[in-house]
Structure formats: C-alpha cells, structure tokens
Design an enzyme around this catalytic site. Structure first.
Site, PDB file in Angstrom:
ATOM      1  N   HIS A  22      21.223  22.289  32.854  1.00 48.73           N
ATOM      2  CA  HIS A  22      19.765  22.162  32.963  1.00 48.73           C
ATOM      3  C   HIS A  22      19.366  20.689  33.020  1.00 48.73           C
ATOM      4  CE1 HIS A  22      15.517  23.432  31.939  1.00 48.73           C
ATOM      5  NE2 HIS A  22      15.496  22.162  31.584  1.00 48.73           N
ATOM      6  N   GLU A  23      19.920  19.888  32.107  1.00 48.52           N
ATOM      7  CA  GLU A  23      19.571  18.464  32.067  1.00 48.52           C
ATOM      8  C   GLU A  23      20.168  17.711  33.248  1.00 48.52           C
ATOM      9  OE1 GLU A  23      17.211  17.650  30.203  1.00 48.52           O
ATOM     10  OE2 GLU A  23      17.282  19.469  29.005  1.00 48.52           O
ATOM     11  N   CYS A  45      11.615  24.509  29.466  1.00 50.88           N
ATOM     12  CA  CYS A  45      11.688  23.076  29.764  1.00 50.88           C
ATOM     13  C   CYS A  45      10.520  22.395  29.067  1.00 50.88           C
ATOM     14  CB  CYS A  45      11.624  22.868  31.274  1.00 50.88           C
ATOM     15  SG  CYS A  45      11.727  21.144  31.793  1.00 50.88           S
ATOM     16  N   HIS A  60      18.002  17.898  36.221  1.00 49.93           N
ATOM     17  CA  HIS A  60      16.893  16.941  36.199  1.00 49.93           C
ATOM     18  C   HIS A  60      17.271  15.623  36.881  1.00 49.93           C
ATOM     19  CE1 HIS A  60      13.556  18.709  33.996  1.00 49.93           C
ATOM     20  NE2 HIS A  60      14.361  19.130  33.038  1.00 49.93           N
TER      21      HIS A  60
END
Length: 193
Positions: free
Chosen positions: A150-151, A108, A154
């Site tokens: 993953h994004e 990250c 966030h």
C-alpha cells in the site's frame, strides 16, 4: 513534529516520487516527523507524498496491528514467523510477488473514513534502504506485505482506490468528492486542495 496529511484530490498523491539520497536535506528529521504523524493519526503506514513531499520514502508498522489481534486472527493475517515490522523504507523496489493473492480491507489516511477490499499478493520481496541507508532485501507476507505494498504504491502515485473493481470505485465517487470538497472529519490535521 506532527505534519498535516494531504487529502485525496491533491496532485502530489499522483506523482511518481523522486529518489532519496543521504544528502537529501533534513531526511532524518522528516522520517522522525513521519513516524510521529502516523502514530498521531493511528495509522500503520505513511508515505512521504502524504505529507506533501514526493520522495521515495515511507514508514510501515505492522507490529501494532499484530499486537492488537487475537491469536486466531494472527494465524490468518500474518505468516508463521511474522510478528510484524516497524521499518523505514527508502528507494524501495518490489522485485518479486507470489501468485497467491488475498483480499482484505484497506483504508488510507489521505482518504479518511473509507475502506474497501483490495486484492494483493500474499507475499512480496522488496529491496530498500533503511533509515541509516543500509540496503536490505526482505520477503514479507500477509498483513505486513499488504501494508508495505500500500505504501509502496504511494511512491508510484497509485492509491488503493485505483485497485478497486469499477463498480466499487463508482459507488465511492460521491464520498471521494466530499473529501475533495473538505466535507470530512478526521481525527488528525489534514491539508486540502
């Protein structure tokens, strides 16, 4: 404009992000700045919260990953017809995941110099708006699905470290504290607590 990336430990990375509207101020400039920032940091994805703006917006580029792999790895990490994507995701919502999962290393940009294996679904289906606010429902697999997940995490205030096994997370604690204490070098501008 190249924006500083928010370092691990900042509370903005833990916020659930707000909806983006077409009337959101300077959203097109923000998207352009995020692409530039991600590319400058040699990343393959970047969430709006990582540049200090808790909005449901992220960019993902698995095409660059695909292009840098040899043929054998492409078959392992990408679906049969997947050559990677380069896409902006606004107000995304994952609406389906496969039962099949796989583990691979993730890093990250907010946690420079560290990576760990994370288990994720091999395939996801996601609804989102692109940068022109056109709605899409698409299914992604393999490495593309991993980057998007993953994004997407966030935007929910979730970091990949939250998905690690307890022992692995415990072993990372001292390294994460170094980031919080600004004792880290990244090849791009960062903003610390």
């Amino acid at each position: 404009m190249n924006l500083p990336i928010i370092a691990y430990g900042n509370s903005v990375l833990r916020q659930k992000c707000s909806i983006v509207t077409e009337n959101s101020p300077k959203v097109q400039q923000l998207i352009q700045d995020m692409w530039e920032t991600m590319e400058n940091a040699n990343g393959c994805g970047l969430s709006c919260s990582q540049v200090g703006k808790p909005l449901q917006l992220f960019v993902a580029d698995s095409r660059i990953v695909y292009q840098n792999m040899d043929t054998e790895d492409r078959l392992l990490y990408f679906g049969k017809d997947d050559k990677g994507i380069r896409e902006t995701f606004i107000n995304a919502r994952i609406i389906g995941t496969s039962e099949e999962t796989w583990e691979d290393y993730e890093g990250c940009l907010s946690i420079p110099g560290l990576s760990q294996k994370v288990e994720r679904p091999w395939e996801i289906t996601i609804e989102y708006l692109d940068q022109d606010f056109i709605k899409h429902t698409k299914t992604f697999t393999g490495q593309t699905a991993r980057i998007v997940q993953h994004e997407y995490d966030h935007t929910l205030g979730i970091l990949y470290t939250d998905r690690l096994k307890p022992l692995t997370k415990k072993m990372m604690e001292s390294k994460l504290k170094k980031i919080i204490n600004r004792n880290v070098t990244a090849g791009y501008p960062m903003k610390f607590l």
